[in-house]
Structure formats: C-alpha cells, structure tokens
Enzyme design. Structure first.
Site, mmCIF file in Angstrom:
data_model
loop_
_atom_site.group_PDB
_atom_site.id
_atom_site.type_symbol
_atom_site.label_atom_id
_atom_site.label_comp_id
_atom_site.label_asym_id
_atom_site.label_seq_id
_atom_site.Cartn_x
_atom_site.Cartn_y
_atom_site.Cartn_z
ATOM 1 C CB SER A 138 -0.882 -0.009 1.249
ATOM 2 O OG SER A 138 -1.391 1.268 1.501
ATOM 3 C CE1 TYR A 162 -6.384 5.165 -1.980
ATOM 4 C CE2 TYR A 162 -4.368 5.172 -0.696
ATOM 5 C CZ TYR A 162 -5.651 4.716 -0.904
ATOM 6 O OH TYR A 162 -6.195 3.806 -0.037
ATOM 7 C CB THR A 188 -6.859 2.707 -4.555
ATOM 8 O OG1 THR A 188 -6.113 1.507 -4.366
ATOM 9 C CG2 THR A 188 -8.129 2.646 -3.725
ATOM 10 C CE LYS A 278 -7.828 -2.656 -3.230
ATOM 11 N NZ LYS A 278 -8.355 -1.694 -2.272
ATOM 12 C CG HIS A 302 -11.212 0.688 0.301
ATOM 13 N ND1 HIS A 302 -10.474 1.455 -0.563
ATOM 14 C CD2 HIS A 302 -10.455 0.596 1.437
ATOM 15 C CE1 HIS A 302 -9.343 1.816 0.017
ATOM 16 N NE2 HIS A 302 -9.308 1.300 1.243
#
Ligand SMILES: Cc1cc2nc3c(=O)[nH]c(=O)nc-3n(C[C@H](O)[C@H](O)[C@H](O)COP(=O)(O)O)c2cc1C
Length: 407
Positions: A138, A162, A188, A278, A302
């Site tokens: 992440s 992101y 994401t 995602k 999520h």
C-alpha cells in the site's frame, strides 16, 4: 438383541493409539496450527491485539452494511458439481502477466500493517513469495517500496497508488516503486475522500497511537503487542519518510478528490507497465477503463470501508466479466474469507481474488506463521472444492461455474 462378545483389553493396541507428543511450550504456535478456519484465526487475533487495532481491521464504514452484504452474497453461492471425473491431479495455478501464480488468491494492499503486528509488510510478502503468490504494497504502508524489495527480493510485488494532489508527489512515489522492481501499479479509485469509520472514531484511533491514561490500561491488557511496538522501528507511512508533514497534511496530499479519468491517462504515460484499477463499482466505469487500455480492474468496495451501501462486487461480477473479460483481467475483493469464497468468485468469472482482512487476522494472530496458516487453510479448501466439483484446473472451474441463489 445383538450383543458384542467381551474380551480383555488389548493393552499394546491401546498404547499404540496414544499420541505421545509432548505439549509444545509455544502455546500460540499450537493455537495457530489448530485454527481450522479464518474465523478461528480472527478469534485468536482479537485476544492478542488492542481493541483499537482489531476494530481498525475488522471495521467498515458507517453501519457496516456493505460488508455484511458482501459476506451474505458468498453465503448464497451454489456450486455446480460433476461426478466421475478423475480428480486425482488438481492444478489451481493461473498465469498473470505471463508468469505462473500457484493459486488465484493475491494479497490486497493494506495500509499500516506494522500496526497490526510489528513485523508488518515484509512478513506478508515473504508468505506470498513462499507460496508463489503476489503481494501488493500500500501507498500507506509502514515499509517503503525499497525496504520491502531489500527484505524480500524474491517476492512478486505490485504497488498500490492513490493519485495525489500534486503530480510531483505521485511521481516521487511511482519512482520508488519502479526503482524497487515493482511489476504493476494498482490505482485505487474508491477513495476520493476517506470513508467514515465509526469504530475508529469511537476508539479515538490516531496514527501513531497516542499515549493517554486509557492507553496505560490498554498496555496492561496486551503487554506483548505494546512491547513489540516500543522495541521496533518507528511506525510511519514509510513511502513519505522525510516529507515532514503532519498526518492531516499527509492525508490531504494523498487523497485527491479532484482525480479524473484523464489522470489515469497521465499515469499510463509515466508508469509504462501494467496498471490495475481498484475500487471499480459499476459496469459503465469498467467498460470505460477497459477501453482506455488498463490491464485489469478490481471490483471492490474497499472491504466496505469507503462508500457504505454501494454495490456488492460478487453480484456485479458476471455482467462485468461478460462485458470486458476479453479485454482486461477482472479481479474481485471483499469478504473473501475462505477458499470456497475464492473458488466461487473464480467460478463466476474472476481472474483471481484479493484478500485483505483474512491475512490481517493471520498476522495479528501470530505474525508470519499466522499468515502462512491463512494460505494453508484457503488452499486446502480451494483444492478440496475443485476435487468435489470435478474441476481439475482453473479453466474447468470457470467452465463448471457457480451461481447465486435467490435466498
Ligand atoms: C486495515 C485495512 C487497510 C486497508 N488499506 C488499504 C490501502 O491502503 N489501500 C487500498 O487500496 N486498500 C486498502 N484496504 C482495502 C483492501 O485493499 C481490500 O480492498 C479489502 O480489504 C478487501 O476486503 P477484505 O478485507 O474483506 O478482504 C484496506 C483494508 C483494510 C482491512
């Protein structure tokens, strides 16, 4: 009445039945090995970590309805089964970007993994490597891309991103991932702003955890977790080390509510490798993304942590696969808590599933050993279901199929 003839007990036979194993001094290791389901591991985890940590993992947004709907959808699955097929050899492997993966179960990106257990991301990546699976790191990881690559160079790794407020910031993080051998980017898109997580608000969750009077009681209750926290390196968002920003400033910089489809075009131009989007939650977006040439999408809400009461990914899956399955890989996540859940999603057309909480329960229960047990359990059930439905490989799983019952 029929009676059994009695005899004198056969002592040598009785002795041969006794399991002479000496009880292990590693009590938690024994507990982990005895856990038969992910929910067993979740129960162990709950006892081992502070409430604020467990709730952070288990919790979702607002009333947590999305997540229970995702779980309920898996309960509605009905498999097709064929008998009298030779199932003595089962192969659950798939190919992703031309390379074999041993099981269609991949590791979701989860932020702040060292908060759950001090060993954090590298421990999970190591399990991925040992089982020939893919690990996703992440953006909000507590291990930087470089640290992960240095510690577990053999792991196949994807990086979750992101699009940030400032493109220079995005570029700096993308560069870290590229320089550290990350193979694909997961973008994401379900987090233009953060979801509202009531449990975290009630628990007063702060990152890093603040020491208050209540913390002292918390320490007394879970001393080992706290000892691990205090005796290992600082908990921080490792990809942003040295940025000298407060958490609020950092969150504002990372989530950009103005992100648009055009930003994806920019990302495609600067990354130059596979991109998986995602957090896709409807057919139209899936079609548009496939047209833009993304390599894959993840149908995901999520884990219910963002938009509450959005669509259930498993219910959306068949129509999305039908529409774009030939152009892009369609993955799914959310409440995949058993090998049977994974089988169901693949049978309904997913290329593979991603798991989040399942492995986090494992790591909270017993570090790397716990994560290893998660994979053992899921693999056991996945392969067993293949044998019982008469599907010998993933192509046959998809041909055999599964459906959702109405009740
Ligand atoms: C504790 C936790 C942290 C997460 N952090 C991230 C993150 O940093 N980035 C992201 O894209 N998704 C994140 N997710 C969502 C997961 O990637 C995934 O979509 C979700 O966990 C799937 O549902 P499951 O937990 O039921 O498997 C997080 C999920 C959890 C539980």
């Amino acid at each position: 009445m029929i009676k059994s003839k009695r005899r004198f007990p056969d002592l040598p036979h009785l002795v041969s039945l006794i399991d002479w194993k000496i009880p292990s001094i590693h009590r938690n290791r024994t507990r982990i090995t005895r856990a038969m389901t992910i929910s067993d591991l979740a129960k162990i985890a709950k006892k081992r970590v502070p409430k604020v940590v467990f709730d952070y993992v288990e919790g979702s947004a607002l009333d947590e309805v999305s997540y229970s709907r995702s779980q309920a959808a898996f309960d509605r699955v009905e498999f097709t089964a064929h008998a009298l097929r030779d199932v003595s050899k089962i192969d659950p492997s798939i190919e992703i970007f031309g390379q074999k993966v041993d099981l269609p179960i991949l590791f979701s990106p989860t932020g702040y993994t060292r908060f759950m257990y001090h060993v954090g991301e590298p421990a999970v990546a190591n399990v991925a490597a040992k089982n020939n699976l893919i690990y996703s790191l992440s953006t909000m990881g507590t291990t930087s891309p470089k640290e992960l690559a240095d510690q577990v160079p053999q792991a196949r790794r994807w990086f979750q991103l992101y699009v940030m407020q400032n493109r220079k910031d995005s570029l700096s993080v993308i560069k870290q991932a590229k320089d550290s051998g990350f193979e694909a980017l997961i973008l994401t898109v379900d987090t233009p702003v953060s979801g509202i997580r009531i449990r975290d608000m009630k628990n007063g969750l702060t990152i890093p955890p603040r020491i208050r009077l209540s913390t002292v009681f918390a320490i007394a209750r879970k001393p080992i977790w706290w000892l691990n926290l205090f005796t290992t390196k600082k908990l921080e968002f490792a990809a942003f080390r040295g940025w000298n920003k407060t958490l609020v400033e950092l969150a504002a910089a990372i989530f950009d509510p103005a992100t648009k489809f055009e930003d994806l075009k920019w990302l495609q131009s600067v990354w130059g490798g596979p991109i998986i989007v995602k957090g896709v939650q409807n057919l139209e977006d899936a079609k548009r993304l496939a047209k833009m040439g993304v390599d894959g999408i993840i149908l995901s809400n999520h884990g219910g942590r963002q938009l509450e009461k959005g669509p259930v990914p498993l219910e959306l899956l068949p129509e999305v696969v039908k529409a774009i399955g030939k152009k892009a890989d369609v993955y799914i996540d959310g409440a995949v808590l058993s090998g049977q859940d994974a089988y169901a999603a693949v049978a309904m057309g997913a290329k593979a599933v991603f798991i989040g909480r399942a492995y986090l329960y494992g790591i909270m229960a017993g570090g790397e050993l716990g994560v290893e047990r998660v994979i053992e359990i899921m693999k056991r059930d996945f392969i067993n279901t293949m044998a019982l439905t008469g599907a010998r490989n993933i192509a046959e799983v998809q041909k055999t199929g599964a459906r959702l019952r109405n009740s």
